[in-house]
Design an enzyme around this catalytic site. Structure first.
Site, PDB file in Angstrom:
ATOM      1  N   HIS A 157      -4.479   4.218   4.192  1.00  0.00           N
ATOM      2  CA  HIS A 157      -5.616   3.524   4.219  1.00  0.00           C
ATOM      3  C   HIS A 157      -6.885   4.175   3.504  1.00  0.00           C
ATOM      4  O   HIS A 157      -7.722   3.788   2.655  1.00  0.00           O
ATOM      5  CB  HIS A 157      -6.129   2.924   5.485  1.00  0.00           C
ATOM      6  CG  HIS A 157      -7.403   2.388   5.380  1.00  0.00           C
ATOM      7  ND1 HIS A 157      -7.599   1.089   5.125  1.00  0.00           N
ATOM      8  CD2 HIS A 157      -8.388   2.504   6.209  1.00  0.00           C
ATOM      9  CE1 HIS A 157      -8.865   0.692   5.488  1.00  0.00           C
ATOM     10  NE2 HIS A 157      -9.378   1.836   5.889  1.00  0.00           N
ATOM     11  N   ARG A 188       0.690  -1.191   0.151  1.00  0.00           N
ATOM     12  CA  ARG A 188       0.125  -0.254   0.051  1.00  0.00           C
ATOM     13  C   ARG A 188       0.806   1.275  -0.068  1.00  0.00           C
ATOM     14  O   ARG A 188       1.772   1.529   0.787  1.00  0.00           O
ATOM     15  CB  ARG A 188      -0.860  -0.113   1.238  1.00  0.00           C
ATOM     16  CG  ARG A 188      -2.286   0.470   0.820  1.00  0.00           C
ATOM     17  CD  ARG A 188      -3.168   0.830   1.955  1.00  0.00           C
ATOM     18  NE  ARG A 188      -2.442   1.615   2.873  1.00  0.00           N
ATOM     19  CZ  ARG A 188      -2.477   1.655   4.246  1.00  0.00           C
ATOM     20  NH1 ARG A 188      -3.141   0.538   5.107  1.00  0.00           N
ATOM     21  NH2 ARG A 188      -2.036   2.552   5.166  1.00  0.00           N
ATOM     22  N   TYR A 224       3.160   4.441  11.101  1.00  0.00           N
ATOM     23  CA  TYR A 224       3.454   3.228  11.320  1.00  0.00           C
ATOM     24  C   TYR A 224       4.114   2.646  10.146  1.00  0.00           C
ATOM     25  O   TYR A 224       4.525   1.551  10.045  1.00  0.00           O
ATOM     26  CB  TYR A 224       1.884   2.352  11.630  1.00  0.00           C
ATOM     27  CG  TYR A 224       0.825   2.687  10.330  1.00  0.00           C
ATOM     28  CD1 TYR A 224       0.989   1.796   9.114  1.00  0.00           C
ATOM     29  CD2 TYR A 224       0.002   3.504  10.532  1.00  0.00           C
ATOM     30  CE1 TYR A 224      -0.012   1.915   8.261  1.00  0.00           C
ATOM     31  CE2 TYR A 224      -1.219   3.641   9.958  1.00  0.00           C
ATOM     32  CZ  TYR A 224      -0.975   2.740   8.601  1.00  0.00           C
ATOM     33  OH  TYR A 224      -2.051   2.965   7.690  1.00  0.00           O
TER      34      TYR A 224
HETATM   35  C1  LIG Z   1     -16.157  -6.435   9.982  1.00  0.00           C
HETATM   36  C2  LIG Z   1     -15.386  -5.252  10.210  1.00  0.00           C
HETATM   37  N1  LIG Z   1     -14.265  -4.992  11.146  1.00  0.00           N
HETATM   38  C3  LIG Z   1     -13.770  -4.011  11.083  1.00  0.00           C
HETATM   39  C4  LIG Z   1     -13.702  -3.052  10.442  1.00  0.00           C
HETATM   40  C5  LIG Z   1     -12.792  -1.782  10.251  1.00  0.00           C
HETATM   41  N2  LIG Z   1     -12.046  -1.949   9.330  1.00  0.00           N
HETATM   42  C6  LIG Z   1     -12.136  -1.053   8.059  1.00  0.00           C
HETATM   43  S1  LIG Z   1     -10.879  -1.284   7.005  1.00  0.00           S
HETATM   44  C7  LIG Z   1     -10.229  -2.349   7.752  1.00  0.00           C
HETATM   45  C8  LIG Z   1      -8.791  -3.037   7.212  1.00  0.00           C
HETATM   46  C9  LIG Z   1      -8.949  -4.071   6.186  1.00  0.00           C
HETATM   47  O1  LIG Z   1      -7.872  -4.484   5.817  1.00  0.00           O
HETATM   48  P1  LIG Z   1      -7.929  -5.296   4.480  1.00  0.00           P
HETATM   49  O2  LIG Z   1      -8.719  -6.262   4.680  1.00  0.00           O
HETATM   50  O3  LIG Z   1      -6.412  -5.711   4.259  1.00  0.00           O
HETATM   51  O4  LIG Z   1      -8.477  -4.484   3.277  1.00  0.00           O
HETATM   52  P2  LIG Z   1      -7.608  -3.167   2.625  1.00  0.00           P
HETATM   53  O5  LIG Z   1      -8.145  -1.937   3.431  1.00  0.00           O
HETATM   54  O6  LIG Z   1      -6.268  -2.885   2.827  1.00  0.00           O
HETATM   55  O7  LIG Z   1      -7.995  -2.929   1.121  1.00  0.00           O
HETATM   56  C10 LIG Z   1     -10.722  -2.681   8.932  1.00  0.00           C
HETATM   57  C11 LIG Z   1     -10.303  -3.471  10.103  1.00  0.00           C
HETATM   58  C12 LIG Z   1     -14.666  -3.463   9.153  1.00  0.00           C
HETATM   59  N3  LIG Z   1     -14.972  -2.215   8.343  1.00  0.00           N
HETATM   60  N4  LIG Z   1     -15.526  -4.407   9.210  1.00  0.00           N
END
Ligand SMILES: Cc1ncc(C[n+]2csc(CCOP(=O)(O)OP(=O)(O)O)c2C)c(N)n1
Ligand SMILES: [Mg+2]
Length: 355
Positions: free
Chosen positions: A259, A255, A268
């Site tokens: 985010h 990335r 971080y």
């Molecule tokens: C069920 C749930 N738990 C927590 C969150 C909060 N949250 C939003 S984005 C994220 C990280 C997800 O990371 P990843 O699956 O690697 O996807 P990326 O954002 O890197 O594309 C989290 C934990 C959420 N949206 N849904």
């Protein structure tokens, strides 16, 4: 018993670096396919970069940036037929543009306006899923349904590295494996789940290794190589249509953007690594490949970028021309039997908003 291929450890690549690493080839793509892919990448890149600006100007809300994820999205969508269903996460919010969805619709979604709600059947693109991984069982179910009806369509579901730790991912992947549903599980492994690094996410050597436990092949590709992504997805779609069931694709990147617009990754992330990865970003790499083939000129590049920029200008103008939404929509469709307090809550909201 399913035939399980060992997950491939080496990343598949097609695009070289113009120096020591030679370019590969992809069978079955002609000049117009190459340029169509380029247009898609530019459209997504322009959407993303303009959206960050619109956010800074207060014209859209918090926005999940997908800079350098475009190759995963464009490469995989180009391997599909229009009848195939797409299940995006917030990281693929604008993937509908590749199916003809107007930019205004996606921009309205990020403005929290009902004009951003589309009918999934109009584009075969499901709603943008914000809860992590909850759409994996939906996609598995739709794919299984297509199989039960004897239709040839399949589905693709996009999720991140973090999503592979969620129960919904397990349920959807297992369901698809057991039922041999025609599904492509496309994992965008950008190595971060907000501030959680991949090393804290899993003890598995690769995410593709997880595929073996579901009785499906696991494939690893360079997620910034649009042609490698295209090829891997095309093979997965061919398997799905042949009745051979699902495939797990792990598209690896790093990335290079926050985010989302609400995040400050300097707290971080390894900034030197980010800088290195930005030098290898997917659009520039593909443009270099096309130039080496003699397919991309300065003039064409200018025209394609100008067309995308105009689409975004028109899109934001259209999104902003939408009349304000009725505040009552916040309360509708939430509960079958709404509590009496909704009435006073709505009155309070109308008073605050002055409408
Ligand atoms: C069920 C749930 N738990 C927590 C969150 C909060 N949250 C939003 S984005 C994220 C990280 C997800 O990371 P990843 O699956 O690697 O996807 P990326 O954002 O890197 O594309 C989290 C934990 C959420 N949206 N849904
Ligand atoms: Mg991630």
């Amino acid at each position: 018993m399913a035939q399980v291929l060992p997950a491939e450890r080496d990343l598949r690549r097609v695009i070289g670096d113009g120096e020591s690493i030679p370019d590969g080839e992809v069978d079955g793509l002609d000049e117009s396919d190459f340029l169509e892919l380029y247009r898609s990448l530019v459209l997504l890149r322009t959407y993303d970069e303009r959206s960050v600006v619109y956010h800074r100007q207060g014209r859209i809300g918090t926005y999940a940036i997908f800079w350098n994820h475009e190759a995963m999205q464009a490469g995989s969508v180009h391997a599909l037929e229009d009848e195939d269903w797409i299940f995006p996460s917030y990281r693929e919010s604008a993937i509908g543009l590749l199916r003809g969805m107007p930019p205004a619709t996606v921009l309205s979604w990020w403005r929290g306006h009902p004009a951003g709600w589309w009918n999934p059947a109009d584009y075969n693109v499901a709603s943008i899923c914000v809860p992590i991984g909850t759409h994996v069982p939906h996609a598995a179910g739709l794919a299984w349904g297509k199989k039960l009806r004897g239709e040839s369509a399949c589905a693709i579901v996009y999720f991140g590295d973090g999503a592979t730790s969620e129960g919904s991912f397990h349920e959807g992947a297992n369901f698809a494996g057991v039922l041999r549903a025609p599904l492509v599980l496309f994992c965008n492994n950008n190595q971060w789940a907000i501030s959680t690094p991949l090393s804290a996410q899993t003890a598995a050597e690769t995410l593709a290794d997880k595929a073996a436990g579901y009785g499906m092949p696991g494939v690893r590709v360079d997620g910034c190589d649009v042609l490698a992504v295209y090829e891997a997805t095309r093979a997965a779609v061919t398997r799905a249509r042949a009745g051979d069931g699902p495939t797990f694709i792990e598209a690896v990147s790093y990335r290079t953007a926050p985010h989302a617009t609400a995040d400050d990754p300097r707290a971080y992330i390894d900034l030197e690594r980010v800088e290195e990865e930005r030098q290898r970003e997917c659009l520039g790499r593909y443009a270099g490949y096309l130039r080496r083939l003699g397919l991309l000129t300065d003039e064409l590049e200018r025209d394609v970028k100008a067309e995308a920029a105009q689409a975004m200008r028109d899109g934001i103008a259209r999104a902003e021309a939408e009349p304000p939404a009725d505040p009552a929509l916040v309360f509708e469709h939430a509960l079958v039997d709404p509590p009496a307090s909704f009435g006073s809550d709505l009155a309070e909201l109308r008073r605050i908003l002055g409408r």
